[in-house]
Scaffold this motif. Sequence first.
Motif, PDB file in Angstrom:
ATOM      1  N   ASP A  77     -32.338 111.652   8.141  1.00  0.00           N
ATOM      2  CA  ASP A  77     -32.341 111.282   9.494  1.00  0.00           C
ATOM      3  C   ASP A  77     -31.032 110.695   9.587  1.00  0.00           C
ATOM      4  O   ASP A  77     -30.095 111.120  10.561  1.00  0.00           O
ATOM      5  N   ASP A  78     -30.461 109.885   8.536  1.00  0.00           N
ATOM      6  CA  ASP A  78     -29.117 109.342   8.506  1.00  0.00           C
ATOM      7  C   ASP A  78     -27.883 110.268   8.431  1.00  0.00           C
ATOM      8  O   ASP A  78     -27.063 110.231   9.126  1.00  0.00           O
ATOM      9  N   LEU A  79     -28.124 111.265   7.539  1.00  0.00           N
ATOM     10  CA  LEU A  79     -26.948 112.136   7.434  1.00  0.00           C
ATOM     11  C   LEU A  79     -26.904 113.023   8.772  1.00  0.00           C
ATOM     12  O   LEU A  79     -25.771 113.447   9.034  1.00  0.00           O
ATOM     13  N   ALA A  80     -27.943 113.539   9.413  1.00  0.00           N
ATOM     14  CA  ALA A  80     -28.115 114.170  10.489  1.00  0.00           C
ATOM     15  C   ALA A  80     -27.159 113.507  11.629  1.00  0.00           C
ATOM     16  O   ALA A  80     -26.402 113.900  12.360  1.00  0.00           O
ATOM     17  N   LEU A  81     -27.464 112.151  11.824  1.00  0.00           N
ATOM     18  CA  LEU A  81     -26.875 111.252  12.775  1.00  0.00           C
ATOM     19  C   LEU A  81     -25.308 111.332  12.436  1.00  0.00           C
ATOM     20  O   LEU A  81     -24.469 111.186  13.054  1.00  0.00           O
ATOM     21  N   LEU A  82     -24.943 110.889  10.975  1.00  0.00           N
ATOM     22  CA  LEU A  82     -23.539 110.920  10.877  1.00  0.00           C
ATOM     23  C   LEU A  82     -22.735 111.906  11.035  1.00  0.00           C
ATOM     24  O   LEU A  82     -21.668 111.921  11.148  1.00  0.00           O
TER      25      LEU A  82
ATOM     26  N   ARG B 114     -18.238 108.757  -4.323  1.00  0.00           N
ATOM     27  CA  ARG B 114     -18.545 107.639  -3.580  1.00  0.00           C
ATOM     28  C   ARG B 114     -17.462 106.702  -3.028  1.00  0.00           C
ATOM     29  O   ARG B 114     -17.282 106.384  -1.820  1.00  0.00           O
ATOM     30  N   ALA B 115     -16.919 106.513  -4.125  1.00  0.00           N
ATOM     31  CA  ALA B 115     -15.690 105.526  -4.007  1.00  0.00           C
ATOM     32  C   ALA B 115     -14.498 106.180  -3.083  1.00  0.00           C
ATOM     33  O   ALA B 115     -13.816 105.485  -2.182  1.00  0.00           O
ATOM     34  N   ASP B 116     -14.340 107.601  -3.601  1.00  0.00           N
ATOM     35  CA  ASP B 116     -13.132 108.084  -2.876  1.00  0.00           C
ATOM     36  C   ASP B 116     -13.467 108.542  -1.284  1.00  0.00           C
ATOM     37  O   ASP B 116     -12.765 108.709  -0.568  1.00  0.00           O
ATOM     38  N   LYS B 117     -14.515 108.826  -1.154  1.00  0.00           N
ATOM     39  CA  LYS B 117     -14.956 109.516   0.302  1.00  0.00           C
ATOM     40  C   LYS B 117     -15.775 108.467   1.290  1.00  0.00           C
ATOM     41  O   LYS B 117     -15.926 108.655   2.170  1.00  0.00           O
ATOM     42  N   GLU B 118     -16.533 107.406   0.691  1.00  0.00           N
ATOM     43  CA  GLU B 118     -17.116 106.691   1.461  1.00  0.00           C
ATOM     44  C   GLU B 118     -16.527 105.012   1.477  1.00  0.00           C
ATOM     45  O   GLU B 118     -17.464 104.226   1.836  1.00  0.00           O
ATOM     46  N   VAL B 119     -15.458 105.080   1.261  1.00  0.00           N
ATOM     47  CA  VAL B 119     -14.836 103.649   1.110  1.00  0.00           C
ATOM     48  C   VAL B 119     -13.554 103.665   2.229  1.00  0.00           C
ATOM     49  O   VAL B 119     -12.781 104.730   2.371  1.00  0.00           O
ATOM     50  N   ASP B 120     -13.676 102.738   3.030  1.00  0.00           N
ATOM     51  CA  ASP B 120     -12.123 102.764   4.217  1.00  0.00           C
ATOM     52  C   ASP B 120     -10.868 102.657   3.424  1.00  0.00           C
ATOM     53  O   ASP B 120     -10.837 101.735   2.639  1.00  0.00           O
ATOM     54  N   LEU B 121     -10.143 103.517   3.409  1.00  0.00           N
ATOM     55  CA  LEU B 121      -8.989 103.614   2.878  1.00  0.00           C
ATOM     56  C   LEU B 121      -7.470 103.087   3.848  1.00  0.00           C
ATOM     57  O   LEU B 121      -6.585 103.448   3.415  1.00  0.00           O
ATOM     58  N   SER B 122      -7.950 102.549   4.986  1.00  0.00           N
ATOM     59  CA  SER B 122      -6.918 101.753   5.531  1.00  0.00           C
ATOM     60  C   SER B 122      -6.678 100.505   5.292  1.00  0.00           C
ATOM     61  O   SER B 122      -7.628  99.944   4.462  1.00  0.00           O
TER      62      SER B 122
ATOM     63  N   ALA C 278     -17.243 115.011   6.776  1.00  0.00           N
ATOM     64  CA  ALA C 278     -16.726 115.757   5.889  1.00  0.00           C
ATOM     65  C   ALA C 278     -16.929 115.110   4.450  1.00  0.00           C
ATOM     66  O   ALA C 278     -17.497 115.597   3.431  1.00  0.00           O
ATOM     67  N   GLY C 279     -16.294 114.086   4.301  1.00  0.00           N
ATOM     68  CA  GLY C 279     -16.230 112.971   3.160  1.00  0.00           C
ATOM     69  C   GLY C 279     -17.728 112.791   2.581  1.00  0.00           C
ATOM     70  O   GLY C 279     -17.910 112.706   1.620  1.00  0.00           O
ATOM     71  N   ILE C 280     -18.507 112.244   3.795  1.00  0.00           N
ATOM     72  CA  ILE C 280     -19.829 111.762   3.437  1.00  0.00           C
ATOM     73  C   ILE C 280     -20.510 113.066   2.654  1.00  0.00           C
ATOM     74  O   ILE C 280     -21.346 113.022   1.725  1.00  0.00           O
ATOM     75  N   GLY C 281     -20.257 114.367   3.261  1.00  0.00           N
ATOM     76  CA  GLY C 281     -20.883 115.656   2.822  1.00  0.00           C
ATOM     77  C   GLY C 281     -20.579 115.762   1.324  1.00  0.00           C
ATOM     78  O   GLY C 281     -21.441 116.105   0.669  1.00  0.00           O
TER      79      GLY C 281
ATOM     80  N   ALA D 126     -30.260 105.927   0.504  1.00  0.00           N
ATOM     81  CA  ALA D 126     -30.557 105.622   1.944  1.00  0.00           C
ATOM     82  C   ALA D 126     -30.225 104.436   2.479  1.00  0.00           C
ATOM     83  O   ALA D 126     -29.634 104.521   3.719  1.00  0.00           O
ATOM     84  N   ASP D 127     -29.975 103.426   1.524  1.00  0.00           N
ATOM     85  CA  ASP D 127     -29.639 102.252   1.863  1.00  0.00           C
ATOM     86  C   ASP D 127     -28.126 102.190   2.344  1.00  0.00           C
ATOM     87  O   ASP D 127     -27.528 101.603   3.266  1.00  0.00           O
ATOM     88  N   MET D 128     -27.295 102.943   1.484  1.00  0.00           N
ATOM     89  CA  MET D 128     -25.850 103.171   1.615  1.00  0.00           C
ATOM     90  C   MET D 128     -25.518 103.747   2.971  1.00  0.00           C
ATOM     91  O   MET D 128     -24.710 103.511   3.950  1.00  0.00           O
ATOM     92  N   LEU D 129     -26.241 104.890   3.392  1.00  0.00           N
ATOM     93  CA  LEU D 129     -26.209 105.538   4.576  1.00  0.00           C
ATOM     94  C   LEU D 129     -26.602 104.796   5.626  1.00  0.00           C
ATOM     95  O   LEU D 129     -26.186 104.956   6.773  1.00  0.00           O
ATOM     96  N   ASP D 130     -27.522 103.971   5.558  1.00  0.00           N
ATOM     97  CA  ASP D 130     -28.116 103.078   6.569  1.00  0.00           C
ATOM     98  C   ASP D 130     -26.771 102.182   7.036  1.00  0.00           C
ATOM     99  O   ASP D 130     -26.375 102.004   8.234  1.00  0.00           O
ATOM    100  N   TYR D 131     -25.877 101.713   6.082  1.00  0.00           N
ATOM    101  CA  TYR D 131     -24.963 100.912   6.244  1.00  0.00           C
ATOM    102  C   TYR D 131     -23.770 101.715   6.892  1.00  0.00           C
ATOM    103  O   TYR D 131     -23.292 101.080   7.880  1.00  0.00           O
ATOM    104  N   LEU D 132     -23.580 103.030   6.505  1.00  0.00           N
ATOM    105  CA  LEU D 132     -22.600 103.801   6.934  1.00  0.00           C
ATOM    106  C   LEU D 132     -23.008 103.848   8.572  1.00  0.00           C
ATOM    107  O   LEU D 132     -21.977 104.031   9.417  1.00  0.00           O
ATOM    108  N   LEU D 133     -24.023 104.232   8.945  1.00  0.00           N
ATOM    109  CA  LEU D 133     -24.569 104.588  10.306  1.00  0.00           C
ATOM    110  C   LEU D 133     -24.400 103.235  11.293  1.00  0.00           C
ATOM    111  O   LEU D 133     -23.755 103.317  12.314  1.00  0.00           O
TER     112      LEU D 133
END
Length: 344
Positions: free
Chosen positions: A272-277, A216-224, A291-294, A332-339
Amino acid sequence: MILRYLITGGCLIGAVCAFSASAADGDWSYISATDGVCASVAQIRAPEADRLDAAHSALPEGCDSEALYYGIGLAADPIKARQCAYVEMAHEKDSQLMGYSGSHMLMTIYANGVGAKQDLPFALHLACVSSFAPAEQAGRVAHLNAIRQGESHGTFSFCDDASAGLTGGFCEAHRARIKAAEEENRVNAFASRLPASAQKQFRVLRNAQASWAKARADKEVDLSGTLRAAFVIQEQQLQRKDFGDMLARLEHPPLPRLGQTQLETANRRMGDDLALLAGKANLGGTTIDPAGIGEAQRAFLAYRKAWGDFAVVAYPHWGRSWVEAWVTMKRADMLDYLLRLSRQ
């Protein structure tokens, strides 16, 4: 994600940033003003009675001055911390002079007079020769000099004057290390109260949680940005705390009233969120991509299964679906935020 660091005027909130106003106005005289202080302590050396013949000594087992000084995962022992810090300093390279290095721990020890007699000139000398960024060095030297002159009081910390993003990462790692030790104690206490029949499955759950938190930390956090390391550490700590909070809740019913219906609803949201992302090239200009979310999702599914397997053994009267619904709703809440982020 909770962002504890915010950039304001070149300083990290929570740091001693008295010098930032001048810098914001283009006046950098406060940096040159510290040159005289550094010149005055250039020849200062460590107190003879405190030195060890550490130059050719290997780092002894358990030599971790940061842990020894702050009592991270063990009882605090400032004297051993000082002895260890001298050995660490003897083996330092320039690339290691950031964060809680031996030099910086000695600076802290002599600034506070904990683990050794207070010696502010030596602490200042270390600040002058070991600080990372010029502005940060100036702030740290000014801070220590104010203590020496009786103008500042309280406990000194290396992170008080952190202004560089890289240092922010080290400081967040330090705080996370303390919190991680506390969380580890909490989880160990929970494990000690489990019946023998649930111990094996709980070990599997702990391992799955660690893998999930890392993914979660490596793939779903902005690294810029320069604070990326701090944000990654924050997210790992957030997931570690969430795990501990869930365990605490297990021992204090009533638990969330969840079951198969809630699990199916949360699964639909998540799917649903994963499909949209999956159709997004990037998320709001961040480094997060499908890919990272996957990858993170696969770690989450393993974590969810481990929770269900543990619940079947340890809490058979609740079973699998209630806890899987619980963690899936969080996901699902995490994915909602990413969406939402992807739509910015």
